[in-house]
Design an enzyme around this catalytic site. Structure first.
Site, PDB file in Angstrom:
ATOM      1  N   LEU A 227      21.448 -40.888 -18.532  1.00 50.31           N
ATOM      2  CA  LEU A 227      20.818 -41.506 -17.379  1.00 50.31           C
ATOM      3  C   LEU A 227      21.853 -42.286 -16.573  1.00 50.31           C
ATOM      4  CD1 LEU A 227      18.084 -42.184 -15.916  1.00 50.31           C
ATOM      5  CD2 LEU A 227      18.106 -44.308 -17.258  1.00 50.31           C
TER       6      LEU A 227
ATOM      7  N   TYR B 225       9.450 -43.233 -14.282  1.00 51.26           N
ATOM      8  CA  TYR B 225       9.281 -44.685 -14.198  1.00 51.26           C
ATOM      9  C   TYR B 225      10.592 -45.358 -13.822  1.00 51.26           C
ATOM     10  CZ  TYR B 225      11.739 -45.401 -18.636  1.00 51.26           C
ATOM     11  OH  TYR B 225      12.700 -45.446 -19.629  1.00 51.26           O
TER      12      TYR B 225
ATOM     13  N   LYS C 120      14.438 -40.004 -15.275  1.00 52.10           N
ATOM     14  CA  LYS C 120      13.859 -41.155 -15.978  1.00 52.10           C
ATOM     15  C   LYS C 120      12.384 -40.879 -16.250  1.00 52.10           C
ATOM     16  CE  LYS C 120      14.312 -46.192 -16.053  1.00 52.10           C
ATOM     17  NZ  LYS C 120      15.138 -46.260 -17.272  1.00 52.10           N
TER      18      LYS C 120
ATOM     19  N   GLU D 219      24.415 -42.000 -25.050  1.00 46.82           N
ATOM     20  CA  GLU D 219      23.948 -43.323 -24.619  1.00 46.82           C
ATOM     21  C   GLU D 219      23.090 -43.901 -25.728  1.00 46.82           C
ATOM     22  OE1 GLU D 219      21.726 -42.610 -21.052  1.00 46.82           O
ATOM     23  OE2 GLU D 219      20.333 -41.226 -22.014  1.00 46.82           O
TER      24      GLU D 219
END
Length: 281
Positions: free
Chosen positions: A203, A32, A147, A179
């Site tokens: 990411l 996505y 993702k 993260e």
């Protein structure tokens, strides 16, 4: 925000449907993107679509559109939902096979869905006071650079943060900060802006890249580091999280202790002004 896109058709959002045999539903076999939109225009749209292509390639899902076709599709969707400041969610699954099977099918078409959501500016208190965060062990799968919609570990960590009265959880793996559950992390350590270097477990955030671009442009001492330790994070004078929908938030409390002065710092203020100028240009 009542029009969605499903496999070539624009339909009412509450009538949008996919098969229960869709592999995105059964296996999270899908990827996505979330694109922020300002005044009807996607911000960093090409970068988002290029990352979507990389994610699809990593899972060996055929990209059903080129960048120009994607841009036209999303532009039409934004217009049908009234434009303005919104966010666009795009999901591509491997598709719906005739039966549930762990083995990858080779003869199905990808499923494409997209819809818009309203997006509002953060509350004044968030800007003035910053947010609280906690640190948690990173229990996500290894390939966080993809993702993927396999976000259960992120969801549970975010819920644990909320239960602790925090806005975000910052994830730590093998003694290094990775993260947030839905954000990248920056820290000002001894006057230098640091962020964890990209790897399989991080990411490549679009806003992260823009912040680094602004830092380079404006002469801010900065670096991408292989190891940002939890101790270094705790000792930082400023901590930020960045994402496409939240832009850049100052973390002023970490694990119950104040970060720096306990207020948003001067470099965050400077960076937020620069980022706001870019998004509204």
């Amino acid at each position: 925000m009542n029009t969605a896109y499903v496999n070539g058709e624009y339909v009412a959002l509450d009538q949008a449907r996919v098969s229960i045999l869709d592999r995105g539903f059964l296996f999270a076999d899908s990827v996505y993107e979330v694109v922020p939109v300002y005044a009807g225009r996607g911000f960093g749209l090409r970068a988002h679509l290029e990352r979507l292509d990389r994610s699809l390639a990593a899972l060996r899902i055929r990209n059903p559109h080129d960048i120009q076709s994607w841009a036209a599709l999303l532009e039409s969707l934004i217009e049908r939902n009234g434009g303005g400041d919104v966010s666009v969610y795009v999901q591509v699954t491997r598709g719906a096979a005739a039966r549930r099977d762990h083995r990858l099918p080779t003869d199905i078409e990808p499923t494409v869905v997209a819809f818009c959501q309203s997006r509002t500016a953060p509350e004044a208190a968030v800007i003035e006071q910053g947010i609280a965060a906690i640190t948690l062990a990173d229990t996500r799968w290894r390939y966080c650079s993809v993702k993927s919609t396999a976000l259960l570990a992120n969801v549970m960590a975010a819920d644990e943060a909320r239960a602790a009265g925090a806005t975000e959880a910052i994830l730590v793996r093998d003694g290094a900060v990775m993260e947030g559950t839905s954000s990248n992390v920056f820290a000002v350590v001894e006057g230098r802006l640091l962020t964890p270097a990209l790897r399989e477990t991080i990411l490549a955030g679009i806003t992260r890249a823009i912040v680094l671009e602004i830092a380079a442009r404006d002469g801010v001492d900065h670096a991408e580091v292989q190891t940002l330790s939890p101790d270094a994070l705790a000792a930082a004078s400023e901590i930020w999280i960045t994402s496409s929908t939240r832009e850049i938030f100052a973390v002023t409390q970490l694990d119950g202790a104040p970060v720096g002065t306990g207020r948003p710092g001067p470099l965050w203020t400077r960076m937020r002004v620069a980022l706001q100028a870019m998004t509204h240009d």
